[in-house]
Enzyme design. Structure first.
Site, PDB file in Angstrom:
ATOM      1  N   LYS A   1     104.017  -0.765  19.966  1.00 28.99           N
ATOM      2  CA  LYS A   1     105.395  -1.279  19.990  1.00 28.99           C
ATOM      3  C   LYS A   1     106.375  -0.146  20.342  1.00 28.99           C
ATOM      4  O   LYS A   1     107.322  -0.342  21.113  1.00 28.99           O
ATOM      5  CB  LYS A   1     105.723  -1.883  18.623  1.00 28.99           C
ATOM      6  CG  LYS A   1     107.169  -2.245  18.391  1.00 28.99           C
ATOM      7  CD  LYS A   1     107.648  -3.397  19.229  1.00 28.99           C
ATOM      8  CE  LYS A   1     109.142  -3.642  18.985  1.00 28.99           C
ATOM      9  NZ  LYS A   1     109.713  -4.616  19.885  1.00 28.99           N
TER      10      LYS A   1
ATOM     11  N   LYS B   1     116.807   3.295  16.135  1.00 34.01           N
ATOM     12  CA  LYS B   1     115.741   3.579  15.163  1.00 34.01           C
ATOM     13  C   LYS B   1     114.391   3.676  15.889  1.00 34.01           C
ATOM     14  O   LYS B   1     113.596   4.581  15.640  1.00 34.01           O
ATOM     15  CB  LYS B   1     115.719   2.459  14.120  1.00 34.01           C
ATOM     16  CG  LYS B   1     114.532   2.500  13.198  1.00 34.01           C
ATOM     17  CD  LYS B   1     113.931   1.164  12.806  1.00 34.01           C
ATOM     18  CE  LYS B   1     113.995   0.048  13.736  1.00 34.01           C
ATOM     19  NZ  LYS B   1     112.995  -0.987  13.632  1.00 34.01           N
TER      20      LYS B   1
HETATM   21  P1  NAP Z   1     118.215  -7.474  11.017  1.00 34.02           P
HETATM   22  O1  NAP Z   1     118.897  -8.702  11.502  1.00 34.02           O
HETATM   23  O2  NAP Z   1     118.997  -6.238  10.831  1.00 34.02           O
HETATM   24  O3  NAP Z   1     117.508  -7.852   9.610  1.00 34.02           O
HETATM   25  C1  NAP Z   1     116.933  -6.861   8.808  1.00 34.02           C
HETATM   26  C2  NAP Z   1     116.351  -7.461   7.556  1.00 34.02           C
HETATM   27  O4  NAP Z   1     115.847  -6.395   6.737  1.00 34.02           O
HETATM   28  C3  NAP Z   1     117.372  -8.228   6.703  1.00 34.02           C
HETATM   29  O5  NAP Z   1     116.720  -9.303   6.081  1.00 34.02           O
HETATM   30  C4  NAP Z   1     117.783  -7.158   5.673  1.00 34.02           C
HETATM   31  O6  NAP Z   1     118.260  -7.710   4.481  1.00 34.02           O
HETATM   32  C5  NAP Z   1     116.449  -6.500   5.439  1.00 34.02           C
HETATM   33  N1  NAP Z   1     116.548  -5.170   4.845  1.00 34.02           N
HETATM   34  C6  NAP Z   1     117.050  -4.039   5.402  1.00 34.02           C
HETATM   35  N2  NAP Z   1     116.940  -2.991   4.550  1.00 34.02           N
HETATM   36  C7  NAP Z   1     116.342  -3.485   3.433  1.00 34.02           C
HETATM   37  C8  NAP Z   1     115.933  -2.889   2.222  1.00 34.02           C
HETATM   38  N3  NAP Z   1     116.101  -1.586   1.961  1.00 34.02           N
HETATM   39  N4  NAP Z   1     115.330  -3.681   1.312  1.00 34.02           N
HETATM   40  C9  NAP Z   1     115.148  -4.993   1.556  1.00 34.02           C
HETATM   41  N5  NAP Z   1     115.507  -5.631   2.689  1.00 34.02           N
HETATM   42  C10 NAP Z   1     116.101  -4.864   3.624  1.00 34.02           C
HETATM   43  O7  NAP Z   1     116.970  -7.096  11.931  1.00 34.02           O
HETATM   44  P2  NAP Z   1     116.107  -8.011  12.925  1.00 34.02           P
HETATM   45  O8  NAP Z   1     116.756  -8.013  14.261  1.00 34.02           O
HETATM   46  O9  NAP Z   1     115.760  -9.290  12.262  1.00 34.02           O
HETATM   47  O10 NAP Z   1     114.812  -7.076  13.075  1.00 34.02           O
HETATM   48  C11 NAP Z   1     113.819  -6.987  12.063  1.00 34.02           C
HETATM   49  C12 NAP Z   1     112.731  -6.053  12.547  1.00 34.02           C
HETATM   50  O11 NAP Z   1     112.176  -6.553  13.764  1.00 34.02           O
HETATM   51  C13 NAP Z   1     113.227  -4.627  12.851  1.00 34.02           C
HETATM   52  O12 NAP Z   1     112.260  -3.691  12.509  1.00 34.02           O
HETATM   53  C14 NAP Z   1     113.434  -4.658  14.362  1.00 34.02           C
HETATM   54  O13 NAP Z   1     113.324  -3.375  14.931  1.00 34.02           O
HETATM   55  C15 NAP Z   1     112.326  -5.583  14.800  1.00 34.02           C
HETATM   56  N6  NAP Z   1     112.578  -6.300  16.062  1.00 34.02           N
HETATM   57  C16 NAP Z   1     113.802  -6.873  16.317  1.00 34.02           C
HETATM   58  C17 NAP Z   1     113.999  -7.548  17.513  1.00 34.02           C
HETATM   59  C18 NAP Z   1     115.343  -8.148  17.884  1.00 34.02           C
HETATM   60  O14 NAP Z   1     115.521  -8.467  19.075  1.00 34.02           O
HETATM   61  N7  NAP Z   1     116.289  -8.324  16.966  1.00 34.02           N
HETATM   62  C19 NAP Z   1     112.952  -7.673  18.439  1.00 34.02           C
HETATM   63  C20 NAP Z   1     111.718  -7.134  18.142  1.00 34.02           C
HETATM   64  C21 NAP Z   1     111.543  -6.437  16.944  1.00 34.02           C
HETATM   65  P3  NAP Z   1     119.834  -7.986   4.261  1.00 34.02           P
HETATM   66  O15 NAP Z   1     120.093  -9.368   4.822  1.00 34.02           O
HETATM   67  O16 NAP Z   1     119.997  -7.903   2.809  1.00 34.02           O
HETATM   68  O17 NAP Z   1     120.590  -6.903   5.004  1.00 34.02           O
END
Ligand code: NAP
Length: 293
Positions: free
Chosen positions: A166, A234
């Site tokens: 990834k 990140k």
């Molecule tokens: P996001 O919208 O920022 O959501 C992050 C999640 O992690 C939220 O549920 C947040 O909770 C939780 N979180 C963060 N810090 C935490 C902690 N210390 N303890 C517990 N929960 C915590 O991110 P996302 O876009 O869904 O992405 C999630 C993952 O998938 C990431 O690693 C990202 O790199 C990867 N990804 C994202 C995409 C994309 O296009 N968005 C594509 C491929 C991969 P809260 O609601 O409480 O903040």
């Protein structure tokens, strides 16, 4: 299957929804309460969500978040049992993944790293591509869940190889987008018509999925986050960290990382990573224009 889904961010919310739609018995947990998924149960802690689950699926921001949610206070670890699988779709450090897997193995559980690509639209439409590391039997058992959320899985090897792969994928996305953004900026400054340029790109080997996906958003000046800049930043840092550990030099990515640093200082951290373009535009004193399709 009985699934605990931990982390309802941009990706997790849509992924858990697709698991429910496919008929799985889902219990969700999110750090900030109030997020729900229609048809799923809600648990007050990761441990409560994981109680009695066959699979604990994680979709969290970063390595620290995964460590907290699994091994911290009220973490999922407290409810792990023989035969359970932790599937982690967060993009985190491959080396940490290997360590986490060792810790849960002591409780008879398996760890499958399953980061994904396809962004917000892929999560919503159930067309994600999963990049997977883990033992064959566990990956096989997860297939109905992968099928509910995605269109394809690539098993790259043992636990940790999914995350490693990834990172090398996102390294390319970041650099391809940077090339596209710099090309658009210079083209605009030189008076080249953006619309014609996009047609030319489409007809030649310069064409790419990154350009196809991002061009319409740029033309509409829509920088709401599909993939937030903070998360791409990140991933770039994770790739540089892994490269350092492996004694590999990545000078192009190091430069791109500096741009993300400056774009963050410029207030773009929570916008889409395509907002790195606005920094180039600012430096050049231009704004890319064109008609959205
Ligand atoms: P996001 O919208 O920022 O959501 C992050 C999640 O992690 C939220 O549920 C947040 O909770 C939780 N979180 C963060 N810090 C935490 C902690 N210390 N303890 C517990 N929960 C915590 O991110 P996302 O876009 O869904 O992405 C999630 C993952 O998938 C990431 O690693 C990202 O790199 C990867 N990804 C994202 C995409 C994309 O296009 N968005 C594509 C491929 C991969 P809260 O609601 O409480 O903040």
């Amino acid at each position: 299957m009985r699934v605990a889904f931990l982390g309802l961010g941009i990706m997790g919310q849509a992924m858990a929804t697709n698991l429910v739609k496919a008929g799985h018995e889902v219990t969700v947990w999110n750090r900030t309460p109030g997020k729900i998924v229609e048809g799923a149960g809600v648990a007050p802690t990761p441990a409560a969500a994981a109680q009695g689950a066959e699979v604990v699926w994680l979709c969290l921001s970063d390595t620290n978040a995964v460590e907290d949610v699994v091994f911290g206070k009220d973490g999922a670890e407290g409810s792990l049992a023989e035969g359970m699988i932790i599937a982690d779709s967060s993009t985190i450090a491959p080396a940490a993944t290997v360590k986490f897997a060792e810790r849960v193995r002591a409780k008879g559980a398996a760890w499958v790293d399953a980061p994904m690509t396809g962004s917000k639209i892929g999560a919503r439409d159930g067309t994600l591509v999963f990049i997977v590391g883990g033992d064959d039997a566990s990956v096989e058992r997860l297939k109905p869940l992968f099928a509910a959320m995605g269109k394809k899985i690539f098993r790259m090897g043992e636990t940790g190889k999914g995350e490693a792969t990834k990172l090398v994928m996102n390294l390319q996305i970041a650099m391809i987008f940077e090339g596209f953004a710099e090309a658009l900026t210079l083209a605009t400054k030189l008076g080249v018509d953006t619309q014609q340029l996009l047609g030319l790109i489409d007809a030649t080997m310069v064409r790419s999925g990154v350009v196809d996906y991002k061009a319409p958003f740029i033309l509409q000046r829509d920088f709401t986050p599909n993939f937030p800049l903070r998360l791409m930043h990140k991933d770039i840092r994770l790739a540089l960290e892994a490269a350092k550990e492996a004694r590999v030099k990545l000078p192009g990515l190091e430069t791109v990382e500096e741009i993300y640093e400056m774009a963050t200082e410029d207030g773009n951290r929570d916008l889409d990573y395509a907002a790195t373009l606005t920094l180039l535009e600012k430096w050049a004193g231009v704004q890319v224009k064109g008609k959205a399709a």
